[in-house]
Every structure is written in C-alpha cells, then in structure tokens.
Write an enzyme that holds these catalytic residues in place. Structure first.
Site, PDB file in Angstrom:
ATOM      1  N   HIS A 261      -9.593   2.513  -5.821  1.00  0.00           N
ATOM      2  CA  HIS A 261     -10.219   2.444  -4.484  1.00  0.00           C
ATOM      3  C   HIS A 261     -11.452   3.231  -4.415  1.00  0.00           C
ATOM      4  CE1 HIS A 261      -8.839   6.440  -2.226  1.00  0.00           C
ATOM      5  NE2 HIS A 261      -9.375   6.584  -3.280  1.00  0.00           N
TER       6      HIS A 261
ATOM      7  N   CYS B 180     -13.719  10.713  -4.161  1.00  0.00           N
ATOM      8  CA  CYS B 180     -13.081   9.510  -3.907  1.00  0.00           C
ATOM      9  C   CYS B 180     -14.220   8.341  -3.536  1.00  0.00           C
ATOM     10  CB  CYS B 180     -12.122   9.284  -2.664  1.00  0.00           C
ATOM     11  SG  CYS B 180     -10.637  10.028  -3.393  1.00  0.00           S
TER      12      CYS B 180
ATOM     13  N   HIS C  82     -12.382   4.379  -8.686  1.00  0.00           N
ATOM     14  CA  HIS C  82     -11.575   5.409  -9.503  1.00  0.00           C
ATOM     15  C   HIS C  82      -9.999   4.861  -9.158  1.00  0.00           C
ATOM     16  CE1 HIS C  82     -11.750   7.088  -5.647  1.00  0.00           C
ATOM     17  NE2 HIS C  82     -10.586   7.793  -6.176  1.00  0.00           N
TER      18      HIS C  82
ATOM     19  N   HIS D  20      -5.675   6.122  -8.514  1.00  0.00           N
ATOM     20  CA  HIS D  20      -4.765   7.219  -8.267  1.00  0.00           C
ATOM     21  C   HIS D  20      -3.300   6.470  -8.670  1.00  0.00           C
ATOM     22  CE1 HIS D  20      -7.155   9.634  -5.942  1.00  0.00           C
ATOM     23  NE2 HIS D  20      -7.571   8.631  -5.182  1.00  0.00           N
TER      24      HIS D  20
ATOM     25  N   ASP E 125      -0.118  -2.983  -6.775  1.00  0.00           N
ATOM     26  CA  ASP E 125       0.050  -2.115  -8.266  1.00  0.00           C
ATOM     27  C   ASP E 125      -1.054  -2.852  -9.222  1.00  0.00           C
ATOM     28  OD1 ASP E 125       1.073  -0.516 -10.192  1.00  0.00           O
ATOM     29  OD2 ASP E 125       2.392  -2.117 -10.850  1.00  0.00           O
ATOM     30  N   HIS E 126      -1.829  -1.849  -9.787  1.00  0.00           N
ATOM     31  CA  HIS E 126      -2.751  -2.350 -10.885  1.00  0.00           C
ATOM     32  C   HIS E 126      -3.754  -3.301 -10.301  1.00  0.00           C
ATOM     33  CE1 HIS E 126      -0.189  -0.751 -13.811  1.00  0.00           C
ATOM     34  NE2 HIS E 126      -1.113  -0.731 -14.499  1.00  0.00           N
TER      35      HIS E 126
ATOM     36  N   GLU F  84      -0.786  10.528  -2.567  1.00  0.00           N
ATOM     37  CA  GLU F  84      -2.105  10.054  -3.313  1.00  0.00           C
ATOM     38  C   GLU F  84      -1.968  10.673  -4.456  1.00  0.00           C
ATOM     39  OE1 GLU F  84      -6.207   8.657  -1.564  1.00  0.00           O
ATOM     40  OE2 GLU F  84      -6.347  11.009  -2.083  1.00  0.00           O
TER      41      GLU F  84
END
Ligand code: NI
Length: 139
Positions: free
Chosen positions: A14, A33, A39, A41, A79-80, A126
């Site tokens: 994100h 962030c 980047h 998490h 996811d991913h 997070e």
C-alpha cells in the site's frame, strides 16, 4: 452468547498519501507509509463472531465455514495485492488500517447475513505494534 474468533493472514502493498499533497507533505503526514514506490506489510486479521451455540452441532459456526467466508470475501482479494490499486472494496479510500478494518467489516457483515453468527469485531495487525479494532458502525 458466545464469541468465536478466527485468525487469517495476508501480505499486501500500500501507500498512504493524498494526491494533492507533495511527496514532502505526504512524508510529513504519513511517514514511511507514504513511500512513493509502495511497501508491504504482513497483516494479521482476527475476525470475531458472536451468537448462540447450535445445540445440534455444539458450534456457533463451523470455523471451516468462517475461514472460507473470510478467504473468499477478504483474503483472496487482498493477499499479494496492492491495496490502493487492486482491491475493489478499497477503491477511492485512503489505504490506512482504519479504513481497511472498516471495509473488511462491511464485506464480512454482508457475507455473514444468512449465518447463525453475527459479526462482532474485526481486529487488524498492520505490524505487531500497530493494531486497529472495529466493532461496527453502531459503536
Ligand atoms: Ni504501511
């Protein structure tokens, strides 16, 4: 009344930013962030439901069914993926953990409509230190 929780995990990218801010201003407001090149998490999601135990099964809800619902409506979409770009229920929203928890709540609340269990809480890690809890729009 009993409460049952299921833990799921997902990895996602994100960026926290406002497009009308400069990169410097975004860094000041959103910190690391706001990195322009994204980047990721390793998120951990706890979903807690509540209700009465079904006397036939001894369950509130079959945790396999709860896991399937969470995966279908939430994890598979995140996811991913890039939360800013890829996730239908995050379109147009700032990709903060707060907004993510609220949106996950809304998806799961719809998906659990016909189930014996009511959604009680969405808790999103997070990082191991940064945690958001959401109990729905009425609290
Ligand atoms: Ni971040």
């Amino acid at each position: 009344m009993i409460f049952v929780s299921r833990r799921e995990r997902f990895n996602a990218a994100h960026r926290l930013f406002k497009p009308d801010y400069s990169d410097e201003k975004n860094l000041e407001v959103f910190g690391k962030c706001s990195n322009p090149n994204w980047h990721g998490h390793n998120y951990i999601l706890y979903v807690t439901v509540r209700g009465e135990v079904n006397t036939d099964t001894g369950f509130l809800i079959d945790l396999k069914d709860l896991s399937e619902i969470i995966n279908k409506y939430v994890i598979d979409k995140l996811d991913h993926k890039n939360i800013n770009l890829d996730v239908d229920f995050m379109k147009g929203k700032l990709a903060s953990s707060e907004n993510l928890a609220i949106s996950i709540w809304s998806e799961l609340d719809k998906a659990l409509k016909d189930s014996n269990a009511d959604l009680y809480m969405v808790k999103l890690y997070e990082t191991e230190n940064n945690i958001v809890e959401y109990y729905g729009p009425e609290i």
